[in-house]
Design a protein around this motif. Structure first.
Motif, PDB file in Angstrom:
ATOM      1  N   ARG A  14      87.937   8.503  44.512  1.00 30.88           N
ATOM      2  CA  ARG A  14      87.099   7.714  43.601  1.00 30.88           C
ATOM      3  C   ARG A  14      85.960   8.564  43.035  1.00 30.88           C
ATOM      4  NH1 ARG A  14      88.438   2.332  44.075  1.00 30.88           N
ATOM      5  NH2 ARG A  14      89.481   1.784  46.019  1.00 30.88           N
ATOM      6  N   GLN A  15      85.314   9.333  43.913  1.00 28.46           N
ATOM      7  CA  GLN A  15      84.193  10.170  43.476  1.00 28.46           C
ATOM      8  C   GLN A  15      84.665  11.229  42.482  1.00 28.46           C
ATOM      9  OE1 GLN A  15      80.811   9.653  44.426  1.00 28.46           O
ATOM     10  NE2 GLN A  15      80.683  10.902  42.580  1.00 28.46           N
ATOM     11  N   LEU A  16      85.822  11.826  42.743  1.00 26.55           N
ATOM     12  CA  LEU A  16      86.369  12.840  41.836  1.00 26.55           C
ATOM     13  C   LEU A  16      86.656  12.233  40.459  1.00 26.55           C
ATOM     14  CD1 LEU A  16      87.573  15.707  41.322  1.00 26.55           C
ATOM     15  CD2 LEU A  16      89.750  14.769  42.108  1.00 26.55           C
ATOM     16  N   ILE A  17      87.304  11.074  40.446  1.00 32.06           N
ATOM     17  CA  ILE A  17      87.607  10.394  39.181  1.00 32.06           C
ATOM     18  C   ILE A  17      86.312  10.099  38.427  1.00 32.06           C
ATOM     19  CG2 ILE A  17      88.457   8.234  38.173  1.00 32.06           C
ATOM     20  CD1 ILE A  17      90.636   8.254  40.377  1.00 32.06           C
ATOM     21  N   SER A  18      85.337   9.554  39.123  1.00 32.27           N
ATOM     22  CA  SER A  18      84.065   9.212  38.504  1.00 32.27           C
ATOM     23  C   SER A  18      83.377  10.453  37.945  1.00 32.27           C
ATOM     24  CB  SER A  18      83.161   8.514  39.524  1.00 32.27           C
ATOM     25  OG  SER A  18      81.937   8.163  38.944  1.00 32.27           O
ATOM     26  N   ASP A  19      83.331  11.520  38.733  1.00 25.77           N
ATOM     27  CA  ASP A  19      82.660  12.753  38.299  1.00 25.77           C
ATOM     28  C   ASP A  19      83.331  13.348  37.066  1.00 25.77           C
ATOM     29  OD1 ASP A  19      80.904  12.482  40.417  1.00 25.77           O
ATOM     30  OD2 ASP A  19      81.833  14.053  41.641  1.00 25.77           O
ATOM     31  N   VAL A  20      84.670  13.385  37.081  1.00 22.12           N
ATOM     32  CA  VAL A  20      85.404  13.983  35.959  1.00 22.12           C
ATOM     33  C   VAL A  20      85.200  13.160  34.693  1.00 22.12           C
ATOM     34  CG1 VAL A  20      87.723  14.485  35.067  1.00 22.12           C
ATOM     35  CG2 VAL A  20      87.106  15.166  37.395  1.00 22.12           C
ATOM     36  N   SER A  57      81.630  13.466  33.392  1.00 18.47           N
ATOM     37  CA  SER A  57      81.349  14.741  32.731  1.00 18.47           C
ATOM     38  C   SER A  57      81.940  14.772  31.316  1.00 18.47           C
ATOM     39  CB  SER A  57      81.869  15.921  33.555  1.00 18.47           C
ATOM     40  OG  SER A  57      83.279  15.949  33.548  1.00 18.47           O
ATOM     41  N   ARG A  58      82.992  14.000  31.087  1.00 20.89           N
ATOM     42  CA  ARG A  58      83.618  13.967  29.758  1.00 20.89           C
ATOM     43  C   ARG A  58      82.976  12.927  28.833  1.00 20.89           C
ATOM     44  NH1 ARG A  58      88.775  15.415  27.882  1.00 20.89           N
ATOM     45  NH2 ARG A  58      88.916  14.862  25.688  1.00 20.89           N
ATOM     46  N   TYR A  59      82.696  11.713  29.384  1.00 20.94           N
ATOM     47  CA  TYR A  59      82.249  10.610  28.530  1.00 20.94           C
ATOM     48  C   TYR A  59      80.809  10.150  28.772  1.00 20.94           C
ATOM     49  CZ  TYR A  59      87.264  10.221  27.669  1.00 20.94           C
ATOM     50  OH  TYR A  59      88.562  10.491  27.329  1.00 20.94           O
ATOM     51  N   GLY A  60      80.160  10.671  29.796  1.00 25.53           N
ATOM     52  CA  GLY A  60      78.800  10.237  30.108  1.00 25.53           C
ATOM     53  C   GLY A  60      78.787   9.142  31.166  1.00 25.53           C
ATOM     54  N   GLU A  61      77.597   8.723  31.543  1.00 24.15           N
ATOM     55  CA  GLU A  61      77.415   7.768  32.645  1.00 24.15           C
ATOM     56  C   GLU A  61      78.098   6.423  32.408  1.00 24.15           C
ATOM     57  OE1 GLU A  61      73.379   7.230  33.901  1.00 24.15           O
ATOM     58  OE2 GLU A  61      73.063   9.384  34.163  1.00 24.15           O
ATOM     59  N   ASP A 118      82.785   1.849  30.380  1.00 22.66           N
ATOM     60  CA  ASP A 118      82.721   0.997  29.186  1.00 22.66           C
ATOM     61  C   ASP A 118      83.245   1.693  27.930  1.00 22.66           C
ATOM     62  OD1 ASP A 118      81.463  -1.049  30.688  1.00 22.66           O
ATOM     63  OD2 ASP A 118      79.560   0.022  30.500  1.00 22.66           O
ATOM     64  N   TYR A 119      83.480   2.985  28.026  1.00 21.66           N
ATOM     65  CA  TYR A 119      83.936   3.752  26.877  1.00 21.66           C
ATOM     66  C   TYR A 119      85.342   3.284  26.490  1.00 21.66           C
ATOM     67  CZ  TYR A 119      84.061   7.948  23.925  1.00 21.66           C
ATOM     68  OH  TYR A 119      84.095   8.814  22.869  1.00 21.66           O
ATOM     69  N   GLN A 120      85.552   3.059  25.212  1.00 22.61           N
ATOM     70  CA  GLN A 120      86.825   2.494  24.743  1.00 22.61           C
ATOM     71  C   GLN A 120      88.007   3.393  25.103  1.00 22.61           C
ATOM     72  OE1 GLN A 120      86.822   1.637  20.580  1.00 22.61           O
ATOM     73  NE2 GLN A 120      88.549   0.240  20.746  1.00 22.61           N
ATOM     74  N   ASP A 121      89.058   2.786  25.590  1.00 25.53           N
ATOM     75  CA  ASP A 121      90.337   3.444  25.897  1.00 25.53           C
ATOM     76  C   ASP A 121      90.331   4.370  27.124  1.00 25.53           C
ATOM     77  OD1 ASP A 121      91.453   2.140  23.700  1.00 25.53           O
ATOM     78  OD2 ASP A 121      90.971   3.802  22.351  1.00 25.53           O
TER      79      ASP A 121
END
Length: 198
Positions: free
Chosen positions: A79-85, A88-92, A96-99
């Motif tokens: 979970r932490q790895l998914i969240s971090d990656v 780093s790509r879309y921001g905090e 909520d980022y589309q798609d």
């Protein structure tokens, strides 16, 4: 003639020595909690509660505890790895980022979060990712492979490893003992997971 205080002290000391001897016997014969059921020698409420259960079940639970700990640690790490990656790509606000997250996963997460609110229990987390299933974590990686391909060596390998881990997770999460072969499979799957990380 002995005073009442001396008799009382003598009784108290004899009682403490007796409890100590009985606890030693319990420990020596692996009978913890069976002789002095409900004794208050332990300050740990959970420990005292455990003595209410069949010793064979407690022993099985004790053996399974390490696999629960392994899986808990692995799942939190994933979970932490998914969240971090994704952060780093879309921001905090990546959730909520589309798609980024498949709509059906978002709906299921919202439903699970609502259930906890409606049940009046303490929410497990403020992070939506913590409400996803193990299978959904794999779907998040798969649907965002363009982001994760720099993290993992092979999409197919990650899918296979997560499928195996999800299958093993069922036994652990539903309080069934792992067969010896499945213990080996769990250990290999964990090694495979970390080997996939570039």
């Amino acid at each position: 003639m002995k005073s009442f205080d001396m008799i009382l002290k003598s009784f108290g000391m004899s009682n403490q020595m007796l409890i100590s001897d009985l606890l030693s016997i319990e420990k020596q014969y692996n009978l913890e909690g069976q002789i002095l059921v409900g004794n208050n020698t332990s300050n740990n409420v959970e420990e005292r509660d455990l003595f209410q259960f069949d010793p064979a079940i407690r022993e099985e639970a004790s053996k399974m505890a390490i696999y629960y700990e392994l899986f808990y640690s692995l799942e939190k790490t994933i979970r932490q790895l998914i969240s971090d990656v994704l952060e780093s790509r879309y921001g905090e606000q990546w959730w909520d980022y589309q798609d980024v997250i498949i709509p059906s996963i978002k709906q299921e997460v919202e439903k699970n979060m609502r259930k906890e609110i409606d049940a009046g229990i303490t929410p497990r987390s403020s992070e939506p990712l913590d409400y996803t299933t193990f299978g959904q974590l794999g779907e998040i990686i798969k649907s965002n492979w363009d982001v994760f391909q720099g993290v993992f060596r092979s999409q197919r390998a990650v899918e296979k490893i997560l499928f195996n881990l999800n299958t093993l997770r069922n036994n652990i999460a539903h309080c069934s003992p792992l067969a010896e072969d499945e213990v080996v499979r769990l250990q290999l799957s964990i090694k495979d997971w970390f080997r996939q990380i570039s």
